[in-house]
Design a protein around this motif. Structure first.
Motif, PDB file in Angstrom:
ATOM      1  N   SER A  34      93.490  46.103  39.353  1.00 27.38           N
ATOM      2  CA  SER A  34      94.512  46.656  40.250  1.00 27.38           C
ATOM      3  C   SER A  34      95.786  45.827  40.154  1.00 27.38           C
ATOM      4  O   SER A  34      96.205  45.164  41.107  1.00 27.38           O
ATOM      5  CB  SER A  34      93.991  46.706  41.687  1.00 27.38           C
ATOM      6  OG  SER A  34      93.444  45.459  42.070  1.00 27.38           O
ATOM      7  N   LEU A  35      96.396  45.884  38.965  1.00 27.25           N
ATOM      8  CA  LEU A  35      97.632  45.172  38.682  1.00 27.25           C
ATOM      9  C   LEU A  35      98.704  46.140  38.223  1.00 27.25           C
ATOM     10  O   LEU A  35      98.406  47.211  37.669  1.00 27.25           O
ATOM     11  CB  LEU A  35      97.407  44.116  37.587  1.00 27.25           C
ATOM     12  CG  LEU A  35      96.446  42.963  37.904  1.00 27.25           C
ATOM     13  CD1 LEU A  35      96.218  42.128  36.661  1.00 27.25           C
ATOM     14  CD2 LEU A  35      96.980  42.108  39.046  1.00 27.25           C
ATOM     15  N   GLY A  36      99.950  45.750  38.413  1.00 24.77           N
ATOM     16  CA  GLY A  36     101.067  46.560  37.981  1.00 24.77           C
ATOM     17  C   GLY A  36     101.689  46.030  36.702  1.00 24.77           C
ATOM     18  O   GLY A  36     101.046  45.337  35.910  1.00 24.77           O
ATOM     19  N   ALA A 413      82.782  47.738  37.061  1.00 27.27           N
ATOM     20  CA  ALA A 413      83.988  47.720  37.891  1.00 27.27           C
ATOM     21  C   ALA A 413      83.567  47.722  39.351  1.00 27.27           C
ATOM     22  O   ALA A 413      82.564  48.350  39.721  1.00 27.27           O
ATOM     23  CB  ALA A 413      84.884  48.912  37.583  1.00 27.27           C
ATOM     24  N   PHE A 414      84.340  47.036  40.176  1.00 26.52           N
ATOM     25  CA  PHE A 414      84.014  46.926  41.592  1.00 26.52           C
ATOM     26  C   PHE A 414      85.241  46.428  42.336  1.00 26.52           C
ATOM     27  O   PHE A 414      86.240  46.017  41.725  1.00 26.52           O
ATOM     28  CB  PHE A 414      82.843  45.954  41.803  1.00 26.52           C
ATOM     29  CG  PHE A 414      83.096  44.570  41.270  1.00 26.52           C
ATOM     30  CD1 PHE A 414      83.663  43.586  42.068  1.00 26.52           C
ATOM     31  CD2 PHE A 414      82.772  44.247  39.965  1.00 26.52           C
ATOM     32  CE1 PHE A 414      83.906  42.303  41.577  1.00 26.52           C
ATOM     33  CE2 PHE A 414      83.011  42.967  39.457  1.00 26.52           C
ATOM     34  CZ  PHE A 414      83.579  42.001  40.266  1.00 26.52           C
ATOM     35  N   SER A 415      85.195  46.453  43.652  1.00 27.11           N
ATOM     36  CA  SER A 415      86.288  45.914  44.461  1.00 27.11           C
ATOM     37  C   SER A 415      85.800  44.717  45.253  1.00 27.11           C
ATOM     38  O   SER A 415      84.603  44.574  45.530  1.00 27.11           O
ATOM     39  CB  SER A 415      86.864  46.978  45.402  1.00 27.11           C
ATOM     40  OG  SER A 415      85.902  47.399  46.347  1.00 27.11           O
ATOM     41  N   GLN A 430      92.262  43.629  49.223  1.00 30.69           N
ATOM     42  CA  GLN A 430      91.118  44.100  48.454  1.00 30.69           C
ATOM     43  C   GLN A 430      91.610  44.541  47.084  1.00 30.69           C
ATOM     44  O   GLN A 430      92.535  45.355  46.979  1.00 30.69           O
ATOM     45  CB  GLN A 430      90.433  45.251  49.190  1.00 30.69           C
ATOM     46  CG  GLN A 430      89.171  45.765  48.515  1.00 30.69           C
ATOM     47  CD  GLN A 430      88.479  46.828  49.351  1.00 30.69           C
ATOM     48  OE1 GLN A 430      88.790  47.009  50.526  1.00 30.69           O
ATOM     49  NE2 GLN A 430      87.547  47.532  48.750  1.00 30.69           N
ATOM     50  N   ASP A 431      91.005  44.004  46.033  1.00 33.91           N
ATOM     51  CA  ASP A 431      91.411  44.320  44.666  1.00 33.91           C
ATOM     52  C   ASP A 431      90.251  44.926  43.907  1.00 33.91           C
ATOM     53  O   ASP A 431      89.083  44.796  44.299  1.00 33.91           O
ATOM     54  CB  ASP A 431      91.885  43.058  43.935  1.00 33.91           C
ATOM     55  CG  ASP A 431      93.204  42.530  44.470  1.00 33.91           C
ATOM     56  OD1 ASP A 431      94.179  43.308  44.513  1.00 33.91           O
ATOM     57  OD2 ASP A 431      93.261  41.350  44.858  1.00 33.91           O
ATOM     58  N   VAL A 432      90.556  45.562  42.790  1.00 31.34           N
ATOM     59  CA  VAL A 432      89.544  46.107  41.896  1.00 31.34           C
ATOM     60  C   VAL A 432      89.453  45.217  40.665  1.00 31.34           C
ATOM     61  O   VAL A 432      90.472  44.821  40.092  1.00 31.34           O
ATOM     62  CB  VAL A 432      89.864  47.566  41.506  1.00 31.34           C
ATOM     63  CG1 VAL A 432      88.988  48.031  40.352  1.00 31.34           C
ATOM     64  CG2 VAL A 432      89.671  48.480  42.708  1.00 31.34           C
ATOM     65  N   PHE A 433      88.227  44.912  40.261  1.00 29.33           N
ATOM     66  CA  PHE A 433      87.970  44.008  39.145  1.00 29.33           C
ATOM     67  C   PHE A 433      87.072  44.685  38.116  1.00 29.33           C
ATOM     68  O   PHE A 433      86.351  45.637  38.423  1.00 29.33           O
ATOM     69  CB  PHE A 433      87.283  42.734  39.639  1.00 29.33           C
ATOM     70  CG  PHE A 433      88.077  41.942  40.631  1.00 29.33           C
ATOM     71  CD1 PHE A 433      88.897  40.901  40.222  1.00 29.33           C
ATOM     72  CD2 PHE A 433      88.013  42.234  41.992  1.00 29.33           C
ATOM     73  CE1 PHE A 433      89.636  40.172  41.138  1.00 29.33           C
ATOM     74  CE2 PHE A 433      88.748  41.512  42.918  1.00 29.33           C
ATOM     75  CZ  PHE A 433      89.569  40.479  42.482  1.00 29.33           C
TER      76      PHE A 433
END
Length: 515
Positions: A34-36, A413-415, A430-433
């Motif tokens: 979850s990066l831009g 994948a998970f948050s 909360q991020d997604v990895f």
């Protein structure tokens, strides 16, 4: 491809085990998705991770406004991250580039990641969206289509939710409270449907012999080939002998128009409990419909289920066998709830969330995410740092989520709200990895001629590998010192694994002579 037998709780499960590629030490096994642009941290929460079958793409929803060109600001949108290309794109926007004017959530990805299905309350993603309800959309390249519509294109007269997509993107399963998607839907309940995007046809799945379900049906999962749909329903008229008075998991075969119960024991007993409201049972089905993973509070599906917790099970439809997979390597039952399962394409891997702390020696505080490898009867802890270290406790009291895994089980994948999974995580959101689970390769340090009970050393090409399984002449023993052996020639085999990585498929091997 080789065939291995895995015995779990007395049930023989035959699974195809591919020879998984090995890699030397991998510096960044855990990455933030979850990066831009240029790795910019999200300014909002990201959740509901989905992953493509090939593991390259990760989808999620987020209220961050800086992950891509996102003019609607804090309205929750669906994004797709190209993990290999380090590019994040906005999926929930109109074909002309207009931003969604309502929230979009819960994405699902096709096998190649090029098609993403999601729920949206926006009214400007397609023309003529005037029903004022959440709908299901599918984005393919620059096109966007609403799929929660009748065969003639009439929009649903009620909200739709919980989409899942077949591997090729042709079939979309979802639940809906709409009454006008198919003729004769008069039960006034949530039902499960499948939309054929090629022909435009839509099918009511939660029915039996043309009779609507006498209850609510939800949480569908469609098999990669699009033939099978698993789902939960509290209707008692979908199959015969369903008199347990609780909701159950069912499997529909769209080709033969048949439905069978899944949440049953190997002996065919219906479960004596479902899951506590407001939750419903979550299930997932493999290719060809052979394996269905599901969660349940039942105590009668397998022998010696005494933990009084929610567990994760797998039903082998072809063999008629049910087994519990929320167990430790030594088959100890979890000491807390395990739930929200997902299963790999071939049925070998089952990922789930758990509050149990006895499933892995690497378990962190609070809830964790696991993937059980049925071929090796081993749990893999997913939410770990790149070096395999423990994560911090989640900042949300109960971060309920469903992990996602690629077809070959090599990427998940998970948050998470833990701030120590990757370096530079300072956004307090909360991020997604993603986690790369590529197995290590074991090395054996031992002479070719040894004395009785000789010591030996095992290492791996990845220093994060900490778990080793040692076998001599096919018999397992504790690594480090040979057991008593007859004089003569023997063979030592070692499998390496560790937190956040698979066990290697082909062991390191050493032939030696005692005496």
């Amino acid at each position: 491809m080789i065939r291995r037998g895995a015995i779990l709780a007395g049930v023989l499960v035959t699974l195809a085990v591919a020879a998984t590629a090995h890699a030397a030490s991998i510096a960044e096994r855990t990455l933030r998705a979850s990066l831009g642009v240029n790795g910019t941290e999200g300014t909002g929460d990201a959740r509901h991770a989905a992953i493509s079958g090939n593991g390259r793409y990760v989808a999620f929803d987020s209220d961050a406004g800086n992950l891509a060109l996102d003019p609607n600001g804090p309205i929750r949108d669906v994004f797709v991250r190209d993990v290999d290309g380090n590019v994040t794109s906005l999926a929930s926007q109109a074909p002309d580039g207009s931003p969604a004017n309502g929230p979009s959530t819960v994405p699902a990805l096709s096998g190649d990641g090029r098609q993403v299905a999601f729920v949206s309350g926006a009214t400007n993603l397609v023309a003529g969206d005037t029903n004022g309800a959440d709908d299901i959309f599918v984005r393919t390249a620059g096109t966007l289509a609403r799929v929660s519509v009748a065969a003639d294109g009439a929009q649903a007269d009620g909200p739709s939710a919980e989409p899942d997509i077949s591997e090729d993107g042709r079939f979309i399963a979802f639940s809906s409270l709409a009454t006008n998607l198919v003729p004769g839907d008069a039960n006034g309940q949530s039902d499960v449907f499948v939309k054929d995007r090629l022909t435009g046809a839509i099918r009511l799945v939660s029915q039996a012999g043309g009779t609507s379900a006498a209850g609510s049906s939800r949480a569908p999962s469609i098999s990669p080939d699009g033939r099978y749909v698993s789902f939960w329903s509290d209707a008692g008229n979908l199959t015969s002998r369903d008199d347990n008075g609780v909701g159950d998991v069912f499997l529909a075969d769209l080709r033969t128009a048949t439905i069978q119960p899944i949440s049953v024991s190997t002996q065919g007993r219906f479960q004596n409990k479902s899951v506590a409201a407001p939750f419903v049972q979550i299930s997932d089905v493999s290719r060809s419909g052979q394996f269905v993973a599901f969660d349940s509070d039942a105590t009668n599906l397998v022998a010696r289920d005494t933990n009084r917790s929610t567990d994760v099970f797998v039903r082998d439809v072809h063999q008629g066998a049910t087994l519990r997979v929320s167990v430790s390597e030594r088959l100890r039952q979890g000491n807390n709830d395990s739930f929200y399962p997902t299963i790999s394409d071939d049925g070998r891997f089952v990922a789930f969330e758990s509050f149990a702390n006895n499933l892995s020696n690497h378990d962190g505080p609070g809830e964790d995410l696991f993937m059980f490898d049925l071929a090796y009867q081993a749990d893999v802890l997913l939410d770990v740092r790149s070096d395999g270290g423990r994560k911090r406790r989640e900042s949300i009291r109960q971060l309920l989520q469903r992990p996602a895994i690629a077809n070959d089980g090599r990427r998940a994948a998970f948050s998470s709200t833990a701030g120590n999974l990757t370096s530079g995580d300072d956004n307090r959101h909360q991020d997604v990895f993603t986690r790369l689970l590529t197995p290590p390769r074991a090395r054996i340090g031992m002479a070719t001629r040894v004395a009785q009970g000789a010591r030996f050393r095992v290492t791996a090409d990845d220093p994060a590998a900490t778990d080793f399984r040692c076998y001599v002449d096919g018999q397992i023993f504790r690594c480090g010192r040979l057991p008593l052996l007859r004089p003569g020639r023997h063979t030592l085999r070692v499998f390496a694994g560790g937190a956040g990585m698979l066990f290697q498929a082909r062991p390191a091997q050493k032939r030696f002579t005692v005496g």
